[in-house]
Design an enzyme around this catalytic site. Structure first.
Site, PDB file in Angstrom:
ATOM      1  CD  GLU A  47      -4.451 -12.425  -5.868  1.00  0.00           C
ATOM      2  OE1 GLU A  47      -3.701 -11.914  -5.010  1.00  0.00           O
ATOM      3  OE2 GLU A  47      -5.011 -13.530  -5.704  1.00  0.00           O
TER       4      GLU A  47
ATOM      5  CG  ASP B 249      -1.948  -1.110   1.176  1.00  0.00           C
ATOM      6  OD1 ASP B 249      -2.285  -1.546   0.058  1.00  0.00           O
ATOM      7  OD2 ASP B 249      -2.423  -1.540   2.245  1.00  0.00           O
TER       8      ASP B 249
ATOM      9  CD  GLU C 146       4.379  -9.138 -11.310  1.00  0.00           C
ATOM     10  OE1 GLU C 146       4.352  -9.699 -10.193  1.00  0.00           O
ATOM     11  OE2 GLU C 146       5.329  -9.233 -12.090  1.00  0.00           O
TER      12      GLU C 146
HETATM   13  N1  SAM Z   1       0.652  -8.547  -2.448  1.00  0.00           N
HETATM   14  C1  SAM Z   1      -0.642  -8.623  -3.097  1.00  0.00           C
HETATM   15  C2  SAM Z   1      -0.501  -8.415  -4.572  1.00  0.00           C
HETATM   16  O1  SAM Z   1       0.559  -7.962  -5.016  1.00  0.00           O
HETATM   17  O2  SAM Z   1      -1.457  -8.720  -5.303  1.00  0.00           O
HETATM   18  C3  SAM Z   1      -1.635  -7.607  -2.452  1.00  0.00           C
HETATM   19  C4  SAM Z   1      -1.312  -6.165  -2.668  1.00  0.00           C
HETATM   20  S1  SAM Z   1      -2.422  -5.088  -1.788  1.00  0.00           S
HETATM   21  C5  SAM Z   1      -2.221  -3.562  -2.587  1.00  0.00           C
HETATM   22  C6  SAM Z   1      -1.567  -4.808  -0.265  1.00  0.00           C
HETATM   23  C7  SAM Z   1      -1.965  -5.779   0.830  1.00  0.00           C
HETATM   24  O3  SAM Z   1      -1.115  -5.575   1.941  1.00  0.00           O
HETATM   25  C8  SAM Z   1      -3.389  -5.605   1.328  1.00  0.00           C
HETATM   26  O4  SAM Z   1      -4.058  -6.852   1.342  1.00  0.00           O
HETATM   27  C9  SAM Z   1      -3.215  -5.035   2.729  1.00  0.00           C
HETATM   28  O5  SAM Z   1      -4.253  -5.403   3.602  1.00  0.00           O
HETATM   29  C10 SAM Z   1      -1.886  -5.635   3.137  1.00  0.00           C
HETATM   30  N2  SAM Z   1      -1.166  -4.826   4.142  1.00  0.00           N
HETATM   31  C11 SAM Z   1      -0.908  -3.494   4.075  1.00  0.00           C
HETATM   32  N3  SAM Z   1      -0.254  -3.073   5.167  1.00  0.00           N
HETATM   33  C12 SAM Z   1      -0.079  -4.174   5.944  1.00  0.00           C
HETATM   34  C13 SAM Z   1       0.527  -4.396   7.211  1.00  0.00           C
HETATM   35  N4  SAM Z   1       1.052  -3.392   7.912  1.00  0.00           N
HETATM   36  N5  SAM Z   1       0.535  -5.647   7.718  1.00  0.00           N
HETATM   37  C14 SAM Z   1      -0.029  -6.678   7.020  1.00  0.00           C
HETATM   38  N6  SAM Z   1      -0.630  -6.529   5.818  1.00  0.00           N
HETATM   39  C15 SAM Z   1      -0.657  -5.304   5.285  1.00  0.00           C
END
Ligand code: SAM
Length: 214
Positions: A195, A119, A197
């Site tokens: 996903e 994020d 990407e």
């Molecule tokens: N890695 C996956 C992908 O590339 O398709 C998901 C990307 S998505 C934009 C980011 C994910 O990171 C979200 O599901 C969010 O809930 C999780 N996330 C963000 N900050 C986090 C944290 N501090 N601890 C655990 N998960 C986190």
């Protein structure tokens, strides 16, 4: 990541034996060999989302143990559903905020860290919440074995530039970097698409990636 509060997701997580339960997380540092029942290397993905990347990696590399970390139950639920179709013994999940990652793994217990499409937290005052920030790099420094690598990829140029600037003050060095992963034959070898990407590269966005060590 679109978040919906899916009824029953907390119950499914509580019952799933591929999720390491919140109540035992404090006992986990130094015991991951016992959790997996072997001493294979441990690779983790922080912010795994629905888990496509880590599930595929675990299936392709049965001699490596994988741990996927995700903050939200409703998202983790999707990864658990994949495991219900075909369970992989070398894959576990944790529902937690990665801020406490150094309380869950022991010093040098992890052999590789993946950050995929983290994020962006675009506001300056939220910079320390970004997973490639110096605050998080300090936590990774504790749990990642000496001489091991962290890999980060994203399509967000501002986040990537920020991540690169954080490296020197945090004491990390670049082993490899690309501003066009999908056009880089060497770095694409063995690349597993996440996903995000799939979604963003299909829109024509370049994917940025670094591999770092300290
Ligand atoms: N890695 C996956 C992908 O590339 O398709 C998901 C990307 S998505 C934009 C980011 C994910 O990171 C979200 O599901 C969010 O809930 C999780 N996330 C963000 N900050 C986090 C944290 N501090 N601890 C655990 N998960 C986190």
């Amino acid at each position: 990541m679109r978040l919906r509060n899916i009824t029953g997701s907390r119950e499914v997580i509580a019952e799933s034996h591929c999720v390491v339960k919140e109540e035992i997380l404090k006992q986990c540092p130094g015991t991951w060999k016992d959790i997996f029942g072997n001493d294979h290397p441990i690779h983790i993905e922080i912010g795994m989302g629905k888990g496509k990347f880590i599930y595929t990696m675990a299936k392709e590399h049965p001699q490596i143990n994988y741990v996927g970390i995700e903050k939200y139950s409703s998202v983790l639920l999707r990864a658990i559903q994949k495991m219900q179709e075909e369970e992989l013994p070398n894959l576990k999940f944790i529902r937690m905020d990665a801020e406490d990652i150094d309380k869950v793994f022991g010093r040098g217990e992890v052999d590789k860290i993946y950050l995929n499409f983290s994020d962006p937290w675009p506001k300056d005052r939220h910079a320390k919440r970004r997973l490639p920030s110096r605050q998080f790099l300090a936590r990774y420094d504790v749990i990642l074995k000496k001489d091991c690598r962290l890999e980060f990829k994203t399509d967000n140029r501002d986040l990537f530039d920020f991540a690169v600037e954080e490296l020197e003050p945090a004491g990390w060095k670049v082993e490899a970097i690309t501003y066009d992963l999908h056009g880089d034959a060497e770095l694409m070898r063995g690349n597993v698409m996440t996903e995000y990407e799939e979604k963003f590269s299909s829109l024509g966005n370049p994917i940025y990636k670094y591999i770092i060590y300290r």
